[in-house]
Design an enzyme around this catalytic site. Sequence first.
Site, PDB file in Angstrom:
ATOM      1  N   CYS A  85      14.816   7.726 -42.744  1.00 15.09           N
ATOM      2  CA  CYS A  85      13.640   8.529 -43.101  1.00 15.09           C
ATOM      3  C   CYS A  85      13.787   8.991 -44.564  1.00 15.09           C
ATOM      4  CB  CYS A  85      13.509   9.731 -42.175  1.00 15.09           C
ATOM      5  SG  CYS A  85      13.459   9.251 -40.436  1.00 15.09           S
ATOM      6  N   CYS A 130      15.447  12.311 -45.680  1.00 16.44           N
ATOM      7  CA  CYS A 130      16.662  12.666 -44.953  1.00 16.44           C
ATOM      8  C   CYS A 130      17.883  11.969 -45.530  1.00 16.44           C
ATOM      9  CB  CYS A 130      16.507  12.284 -43.491  1.00 16.44           C
ATOM     10  SG  CYS A 130      18.001  12.593 -42.545  1.00 16.44           S
ATOM     11  N   GLY A 189      21.701  12.194 -36.686  1.00 12.03           N
ATOM     12  CA  GLY A 189      21.531  11.010 -35.851  1.00 12.03           C
ATOM     13  C   GLY A 189      20.253  10.994 -35.041  1.00 12.03           C
ATOM     14  N   GLU A 190      19.948   9.837 -34.519  1.00 16.26           N
ATOM     15  CA  GLU A 190      18.770   9.629 -33.656  1.00 16.26           C
ATOM     16  C   GLU A 190      19.298   9.548 -32.215  1.00 16.26           C
ATOM     17  OE1 GLU A 190      15.169   9.138 -33.418  1.00 16.26           O
ATOM     18  OE2 GLU A 190      15.994   9.002 -31.400  1.00 16.26           O
ATOM     19  N   THR A 217       5.294  14.037 -38.414  1.00 15.63           N
ATOM     20  CA  THR A 217       5.246  14.154 -39.884  1.00 15.63           C
ATOM     21  C   THR A 217       4.065  13.465 -40.562  1.00 15.63           C
ATOM     22  OG1 THR A 217       7.613  14.543 -39.948  1.00 15.63           O
ATOM     23  CG2 THR A 217       6.649  13.836 -42.011  1.00 15.63           C
ATOM     24  N   CYS A 229      17.041  24.674 -41.685  1.00 14.41           N
ATOM     25  CA  CYS A 229      16.402  23.392 -41.381  1.00 14.41           C
ATOM     26  C   CYS A 229      16.442  22.509 -42.621  1.00 14.41           C
ATOM     27  CB  CYS A 229      14.960  23.619 -40.966  1.00 14.41           C
ATOM     28  SG  CYS A 229      14.817  24.287 -39.319  1.00 14.41           S
ATOM     29  N   CYS A 280      22.953   7.826 -39.742  1.00 19.18           N
ATOM     30  CA  CYS A 280      21.775   7.426 -38.978  1.00 19.18           C
ATOM     31  C   CYS A 280      21.183   6.160 -39.586  1.00 19.18           C
ATOM     32  CB  CYS A 280      20.734   8.549 -39.008  1.00 19.18           C
ATOM     33  SG  CYS A 280      19.288   8.172 -38.006  1.00 19.18           S
ATOM     34  N   GLU A 308      28.363  17.986 -38.121  1.00 17.73           N
ATOM     35  CA  GLU A 308      28.118  19.426 -38.069  1.00 17.73           C
ATOM     36  C   GLU A 308      27.307  19.858 -36.863  1.00 17.73           C
ATOM     37  OE1 GLU A 308      28.225  21.082 -42.556  1.00 17.73           O
ATOM     38  OE2 GLU A 308      26.460  19.966 -41.985  1.00 17.73           O
ATOM     39  N   SER A 316      15.271  15.124 -29.326  1.00 18.56           N
ATOM     40  CA  SER A 316      14.309  14.834 -30.372  1.00 18.56           C
ATOM     41  C   SER A 316      14.408  13.372 -30.796  1.00 18.56           C
ATOM     42  CB  SER A 316      14.628  15.733 -31.568  1.00 18.56           C
ATOM     43  OG  SER A 316      13.870  15.340 -32.672  1.00 18.56           O
TER      44      SER A 316
HETATM   45  S1  SF4 Z   1      18.759  11.844 -38.712  1.00 21.09           S
HETATM   46 FE1  SF4 Z   1      16.615  12.000 -37.999  1.00 21.09          FE
HETATM   47  S2  SF4 Z   1      15.430  12.471 -39.858  1.00 21.09           S
HETATM   48 FE2  SF4 Z   1      17.433  11.668 -40.505  1.00 21.09          FE
HETATM   49  S3  SF4 Z   1      17.127   9.461 -40.818  1.00 21.09           S
HETATM   50 FE3  SF4 Z   1      17.866   9.784 -38.730  1.00 21.09          FE
HETATM   51  S4  SF4 Z   1      16.019   9.903 -37.482  1.00 21.09           S
HETATM   52 FE4  SF4 Z   1      15.381  10.233 -39.612  1.00 21.09          FE
END
Ligand code: SF4
Length: 363
Positions: free
Chosen positions: A125, A128, A168-169, A225, A342, A121, A96, A200
């Site tokens: 986290c 998430c 994603g990271e 965080t 968010c 990902c 998305e 980010s």
């Molecule tokens: S998308 Fe971002 S918040 Fe979600 S698990 Fe991956 S790094 Fe963590």
Amino acid sequence: MEPTPAILFKDQTALDLAERLAHLGATPKLTRKLQSHIVRNGQNFPKEIEQTSWRLLKQIEEATRIPSLELLDKRVSPRDGFAKYLFRGEDDQVFETVRIPLLHRPGDEKYVMCVSSQVGCAMGCAFCATGKMGFRRNLQSWEIVDQVIQVQKDSHHPVRGVVFMGMGEPMLNYDRVMKAAEVLCEPCGLAIQAKNISISTVGIVPAIRRFTRERKPYRLVISLTAAESGKRKSLLPVENVHPLEELMEAVREYQAAMKQRVMFAWTMISGFNLGEEDALQIARLTAGMRVKIDLIDVNDPSGQFQKPTMEELHNFRSALSRELGQPFARRYSGGQDIDAGCGMLAGLGSLEPGCAPCVHRQA
Ligand code: SF4
């Protein structure tokens, strides 16, 4: 003999294209014109270009391909104009993109886009759901660039900024993300200013160091965080691999090299990270640096993590005002009525109801 793979538009800069197509006689000037036609205007391969032979254009067309995402779904919030797009890329995986409207200044109406860099990902986290999906694959550069091209084509105002805060990271898909950012910045393409592109990360230290070494001109956002290692570990497994101390060392190196204010994202979770002590820890951690803290409500449909109460919010803001001495702001989280706010991105939402959202885009 294996056929030579096609050279992909949207996957490289005009200069890269010129190098790869030089054997056919394509010049940087010609590839800039093609880039302008295909990336800026989102068109198919041109039938003709001034002062370019039909034969050369035909040869380039045969050596290249213009890949395109398939738009599966689009929802626009009647409340605040946020829009959420669901795309399919080069396989069956979907992801998305969110279009954030900034339409309050007459004559300067524009959009910022929150793009995905991976499907799923690996970072896991706790708050998430994308992390719970696990890692599926990296997006190609063209799949990132085309999120912007397609949304731009669908918009009445220009896209002026891009934040890599979708699924994603981004730092774990470093090469493709940086290439996509470079393509997005090209004056002959979408012409988005580098300072309006934010990358980010939850704290991939080697990639942050590489980002600094390569002097990338994009804004760095660190998803923090928690400002104490044990506490951070309880939500962000990355802390086991790249602890805060190491992360902050890399961020300080970045600031020393780039002289940029560093953005930290703070996902506010009721009863977890909104105390006086948390404000003090942020102040200690960032002492001597120029930072800005973005405060974002957690948005967890599973109900495990709750948004701050008004009282918590008030107390935390007061504590930050007292202890931090640096700017901080609560980020508006729009599009909640269409699950685009968010923490509300559901990467597979339209295809697999029940999949929980990604909150990295909060960072
Ligand atoms: S998308 Fe971002 S918040 Fe979600 S698990 Fe991956 S790094 Fe963590």
